[in-house]
Motif scaffolding. Sequence first.
Motif, PDB file in Angstrom:
ATOM      1  N   THR A   1       0.546  -2.494  24.701  1.00 21.93           N
ATOM      2  CA  THR A   1       1.338  -3.276  23.751  1.00 21.93           C
ATOM      3  C   THR A   1       2.792  -3.391  24.173  1.00 21.93           C
ATOM      4  OG1 THR A   1      -0.110  -2.577  21.935  1.00 21.93           O
ATOM      5  CG2 THR A   1       2.092  -3.351  21.332  1.00 21.93           C
ATOM      6  N   VAL A   2       3.360  -4.576  23.965  1.00 20.59           N
ATOM      7  CA  VAL A   2       4.795  -4.793  24.137  1.00 20.59           C
ATOM      8  C   VAL A   2       5.342  -5.358  22.833  1.00 20.59           C
ATOM      9  CG1 VAL A   2       6.612  -5.990  25.404  1.00 20.59           C
ATOM     10  CG2 VAL A   2       4.544  -5.252  26.613  1.00 20.59           C
ATOM     11  N   LEU A   3       6.356  -4.690  22.285  1.00 19.84           N
ATOM     12  CA  LEU A   3       7.052  -5.158  21.085  1.00 19.84           C
ATOM     13  C   LEU A   3       8.476  -5.549  21.465  1.00 19.84           C
ATOM     14  CD1 LEU A   3       6.148  -2.450  18.403  1.00 19.84           C
ATOM     15  CD2 LEU A   3       4.953  -4.593  18.862  1.00 19.84           C
ATOM     16  N   CYS A   4       8.966  -6.647  20.918  1.00 22.26           N
ATOM     17  CA  CYS A   4      10.365  -7.006  21.112  1.00 22.26           C
ATOM     18  C   CYS A   4      11.091  -6.977  19.765  1.00 22.26           C
ATOM     19  CB  CYS A   4      10.498  -8.368  21.775  1.00 22.26           C
ATOM     20  SG  CYS A   4       9.993  -9.760  20.746  1.00 22.26           S
ATOM     21  N   ASP A   5      12.424  -7.021  19.850  1.00 22.19           N
ATOM     22  CA  ASP A   5      13.267  -6.995  18.639  1.00 22.19           C
ATOM     23  C   ASP A   5      12.966  -5.786  17.750  1.00 22.19           C
ATOM     24  OD1 ASP A   5      14.320  -9.438  19.476  1.00 22.19           O
ATOM     25  OD2 ASP A   5      12.781 -10.572  18.407  1.00 22.19           O
ATOM     26  N   VAL A   6      12.757  -4.646  18.396  1.00 26.00           N
ATOM     27  CA  VAL A   6      12.481  -3.411  17.646  1.00 26.00           C
ATOM     28  C   VAL A   6      13.783  -2.921  17.004  1.00 26.00           C
ATOM     29  CG1 VAL A   6      11.724  -1.018  17.807  1.00 26.00           C
ATOM     30  CG2 VAL A   6      10.562  -2.791  19.154  1.00 26.00           C
ATOM     31  N   PRO A   7      13.810  -2.740  15.691  1.00 30.06           N
ATOM     32  CA  PRO A   7      15.044  -2.325  15.010  1.00 30.06           C
ATOM     33  C   PRO A   7      15.359  -0.849  15.223  1.00 30.06           C
ATOM     34  CG  PRO A   7      13.264  -2.502  13.436  1.00 30.06           C
ATOM     35  CD  PRO A   7      12.707  -2.985  14.750  1.00 30.06           C
ATOM     36  N   ALA A   8      16.614  -0.501  15.028  1.00 32.69           N
ATOM     37  CA  ALA A   8      17.063   0.877  15.256  1.00 32.69           C
ATOM     38  C   ALA A   8      16.349   1.882  14.368  1.00 32.69           C
ATOM     39  CB  ALA A   8      18.571   0.963  15.039  1.00 32.69           C
ATOM     40  N   GLY A   9      15.950   1.454  13.164  1.00 35.03           N
ATOM     41  CA  GLY A   9      15.327   2.383  12.230  1.00 35.03           C
ATOM     42  C   GLY A   9      13.846   2.606  12.433  1.00 35.03           C
TER      43      GLY A   9
ATOM     44  N   VAL B   1      17.395  -3.002  26.806  1.00 35.79           N
ATOM     45  CA  VAL B   1      17.670  -4.065  27.764  1.00 35.79           C
ATOM     46  C   VAL B   1      18.918  -4.815  27.327  1.00 35.79           C
ATOM     47  CG1 VAL B   1      16.739  -6.062  28.993  1.00 35.79           C
ATOM     48  CG2 VAL B   1      15.176  -4.304  28.115  1.00 35.79           C
ATOM     49  N   GLN B   2      19.860  -4.997  28.269  1.00 34.72           N
ATOM     50  CA  GLN B   2      21.106  -5.688  27.941  1.00 34.72           C
ATOM     51  C   GLN B   2      20.816  -7.146  27.556  1.00 34.72           C
ATOM     52  OE1 GLN B   2      24.148  -4.723  30.772  1.00 34.72           O
ATOM     53  NE2 GLN B   2      25.738  -4.935  29.201  1.00 34.72           N
ATOM     54  N   SER B   3      21.555  -7.639  26.613  1.00 37.30           N
ATOM     55  CA  SER B   3      21.230  -8.913  25.956  1.00 37.30           C
ATOM     56  C   SER B   3      21.089 -10.091  26.912  1.00 37.30           C
ATOM     57  CB  SER B   3      22.282  -9.232  24.894  1.00 37.30           C
ATOM     58  OG  SER B   3      23.569  -9.323  25.477  1.00 37.30           O
ATOM     59  N   SER B   4      21.924 -10.149  27.966  1.00 36.05           N
ATOM     60  CA  SER B   4      21.900 -11.306  28.851  1.00 36.05           C
ATOM     61  C   SER B   4      20.633 -11.391  29.699  1.00 36.05           C
ATOM     62  CB  SER B   4      23.131 -11.303  29.766  1.00 36.05           C
ATOM     63  OG  SER B   4      23.159 -10.129  30.548  1.00 36.05           O
ATOM     64  N   VAL B   5      19.917 -10.279  29.867  1.00 35.10           N
ATOM     65  CA  VAL B   5      18.671 -10.302  30.651  1.00 35.10           C
ATOM     66  C   VAL B   5      17.467  -9.918  29.788  1.00 35.10           C
ATOM     67  CG1 VAL B   5      19.802  -9.850  32.867  1.00 35.10           C
ATOM     68  CG2 VAL B   5      19.055  -7.910  31.454  1.00 35.10           C
ATOM     69  N   TYR B   6      17.689  -9.784  28.503  1.00 28.38           N
ATOM     70  CA  TYR B   6      16.648  -9.318  27.588  1.00 28.38           C
ATOM     71  C   TYR B   6      15.427 -10.234  27.587  1.00 28.38           C
ATOM     72  CZ  TYR B   6      14.528  -7.517  23.259  1.00 28.38           C
ATOM     73  OH  TYR B   6      13.680  -6.979  22.335  1.00 28.38           O
ATOM     74  N   ALA B   7      15.623 -11.517  27.415  1.00 30.34           N
ATOM     75  CA  ALA B   7      14.506 -12.465  27.319  1.00 30.34           C
ATOM     76  C   ALA B   7      13.706 -12.501  28.617  1.00 30.34           C
ATOM     77  CB  ALA B   7      15.034 -13.859  26.982  1.00 30.34           C
ATOM     78  N   GLU B   8      14.419 -12.487  29.742  1.00 30.81           N
ATOM     79  CA  GLU B   8      13.733 -12.528  31.036  1.00 30.81           C
ATOM     80  C   GLU B   8      12.892 -11.274  31.248  1.00 30.81           C
ATOM     81  OE1 GLU B   8      14.747 -12.838  35.844  1.00 30.81           O
ATOM     82  OE2 GLU B   8      16.381 -12.682  34.377  1.00 30.81           O
TER      83      GLU B   8
ATOM     84  N   ALA C   1       8.794  21.037  26.639  1.00 34.07           N
ATOM     85  CA  ALA C   1       8.364  20.495  25.351  1.00 34.07           C
ATOM     86  C   ALA C   1       8.481  18.970  25.325  1.00 34.07           C
ATOM     87  CB  ALA C   1       9.175  21.143  24.237  1.00 34.07           C
ATOM     88  N   GLY C   2       8.561  18.403  24.126  1.00 36.13           N
ATOM     89  CA  GLY C   2       8.479  16.959  23.964  1.00 36.13           C
ATOM     90  C   GLY C   2       9.662  16.191  24.518  1.00 36.13           C
ATOM     91  N   GLY C   3       9.452  14.896  24.694  1.00 42.27           N
ATOM     92  CA  GLY C   3      10.501  14.006  25.179  1.00 42.27           C
ATOM     93  C   GLY C   3      10.575  12.745  24.333  1.00 42.27           C
ATOM     94  N   ASN C   4      11.581  11.935  24.612  1.00 40.97           N
ATOM     95  CA  ASN C   4      11.732  10.627  23.971  1.00 40.97           C
ATOM     96  C   ASN C   4      12.576   9.794  24.921  1.00 40.97           C
ATOM     97  OD1 ASN C   4      12.020   8.421  22.313  1.00 40.97           O
ATOM     98  ND2 ASN C   4      12.739   9.571  20.529  1.00 40.97           N
ATOM     99  N   ALA C   5      12.021   9.545  26.110  1.00 42.81           N
ATOM    100  CA  ALA C   5      12.805   9.045  27.234  1.00 42.81           C
ATOM    101  C   ALA C   5      13.350   7.633  27.025  1.00 42.81           C
ATOM    102  CB  ALA C   5      11.960   9.080  28.505  1.00 42.81           C
ATOM    103  N   PRO C   6      14.661   7.467  27.201  1.00 40.80           N
ATOM    104  CA  PRO C   6      15.231   6.121  27.220  1.00 40.80           C
ATOM    105  C   PRO C   6      15.035   5.493  28.607  1.00 40.80           C
ATOM    106  CG  PRO C   6      16.971   7.725  27.527  1.00 40.80           C
ATOM    107  CD  PRO C   6      15.694   8.512  27.317  1.00 40.80           C
ATOM    108  N   PHE C   7      14.832   4.176  28.626  1.00 35.39           N
ATOM    109  CA  PHE C   7      14.710   3.406  29.871  1.00 35.39           C
ATOM    110  C   PHE C   7      15.665   2.232  29.705  1.00 35.39           C
ATOM    111  CE2 PHE C   7      13.065   0.264  32.745  1.00 35.39           C
ATOM    112  CZ  PHE C   7      12.373   0.932  33.750  1.00 35.39           C
ATOM    113  N   ILE C   8      16.753   2.234  30.475  1.00 36.79           N
ATOM    114  CA  ILE C   8      17.841   1.279  30.273  1.00 36.79           C
ATOM    115  C   ILE C   8      17.874   0.268  31.414  1.00 36.79           C
ATOM    116  CG2 ILE C   8      20.329   1.030  29.928  1.00 36.79           C
ATOM    117  CD1 ILE C   8      20.337   4.056  29.147  1.00 36.79           C
ATOM    118  N   VAL C   9      17.940  -1.018  31.057  1.00 41.40           N
ATOM    119  CA  VAL C   9      18.054  -2.086  32.042  1.00 41.40           C
ATOM    120  C   VAL C   9      19.383  -2.806  31.816  1.00 41.40           C
ATOM    121  CG1 VAL C   9      17.010  -4.170  33.012  1.00 41.40           C
ATOM    122  CG2 VAL C   9      15.547  -2.374  32.041  1.00 41.40           C
ATOM    123  N   PHE C  10      20.311  -2.619  32.780  1.00 45.21           N
ATOM    124  CA  PHE C  10      21.608  -3.288  32.681  1.00 45.21           C
ATOM    125  C   PHE C  10      21.528  -4.696  33.263  1.00 45.21           C
ATOM    126  CE2 PHE C  10      22.887   1.199  32.441  1.00 45.21           C
ATOM    127  CZ  PHE C  10      23.744   1.153  31.345  1.00 45.21           C
TER     128      PHE C  10
END
Length: 517
Positions: A405-413, A332-339, A291-300
């Motif tokens: 599309t790429v969105l940044c600063d997406v809020p938790a809600g 994306v972890q904050s220290s590498v977020y902008a890059e 069934a459906g997914g909502n996959a997280p993709f984490i960059v440390f």
Amino acid sequence: MRLPPLHFASPLRPRAPHITFQFRRMASAQASVFGLKDFSLIKTQAFIDGKWVDAKSGQTITVINPATQEELGTVPEMGLAETKEAIDAAAKALPAWSKTTAKHRHDILMKMFALMQEHHDDLGRLITLENGKTLAEGKGENAYSASFLEWFAEEAVRTYGEHIPSPFPNVRNVTIKQPIGVVSIMTPWNFPSAMITRKLGAALAAGCTAVVKPPPETPFSCLALVELARRAGVPDGVINVVTTFKNVSEVGKEMCESKIVKKVSFTGSTPVAKLLAGMAASTLKKVSLEAGGNAPFIVFDDADIDEAVAAAIICKFRSTGQTCVCANRIYVQSSVYAEFASRLAEKVATFKVGNGLDESTTHGPLIHERALEKVQAHVDDAVALGAQVLVGGTAIPGTSFFHPTVLCDVPAGARVNSEETFGPLAALIKFETEDEVIKLANSTDVGLAGYFFSRDVGRVWRVAEKLEVGMVGCNTGLISQAVIGFGGIKESGLGREGGHGIEEYMNTKLIVFGGLN
């Protein structure tokens, strides 16, 4: 356009020349629409008990090329009566097929695998025409689809039982594997070929017979596979195909509730999976639900950013974001977020949307208008809550294309955090600590796939074990293979496909031998 039925002329009364000419003209027109080398792979009828058949009502479903909005052709709009006929045909074929040797089934599946390779270009093109994905992706899917037949051909001859030592004297315990019986297979449009072979290959290898309901958006790939199965020597009644759109409720209900059917395999949304599971429960039959997914993709912060960006491109934008294991939430972890955001946006800005048959196209259309509306709704919702658009953000008016599309600063809600987008939207969310991102990643009712990037060996094991998903990609954005067990946990489904998935189509029987002095 539907081709007229072929009528064989009496030897005493030759067919009128104008009818012959008309048929050839219509066949030529149909061939020009698809552009296949082997026109006989195009089937505009369903398949029951070894025969190509129309709907009893005469009604049809129009299939549209999503890239051009042009009609490709039609297939029958079938209903309850045809579904029962298909199930009966599968039941009639089961005794003989289930008694064939595993080697015999292996050989037939390998013939079908070879035919898929032989017709690689045509089958890839067919996928592109009805699904919209690029031709490179269409051919890639055909190769992936064929790999399931090869894999399950090899699994067929390895369905081992076992001897279990008994605590009692003069007793032998043995288990054997037997085909479960008639199976119902229901598949989605995003992988019109591979989602079928992943199920059907296992079913045939196990000795089961099947009734397949392909999606109304992409039926031609399924029907072409059946034609190749027929050429490979699959007997009449072993595979049956029922096409439907308007009558999907009654067809699906029968495929789940029929006492003849012993197993249901479905890939699709979580709400539909729950509905089908309830129907199948009426006879307590075995089910496999992806069934459906909502996959997280984490960059440390210790990740290789170049590798992470490249993997995000593959994981998020493959098939224009229309896969169940696509990255849906990119943390994306904050220290590498902008890059990371800058590099990802730079790559996405080079994409070219268009007809998948155009060699310069990198991403095709979405499947239909509803898909476009959902992506736009997720973008608008996130932006209204404070997210920023780095690239894209809109559909191309009057088409089925949405700008990647790429969105940044997406809020938790934002809705994208709780709903699967199924489109070309990369939503970037900033995080600070490992514990925080694990909590965010697991804060969903589904758990199909998850991905993360890190070069810290200790973190690799910690995160892989803590993610609440059925499949984890560590330092990779591509996990699908025929040899692995594909499936999820929580509300992402039940069972596994690929890998040892042949077990899902077999019963284990215990035989206890006593009196062995």
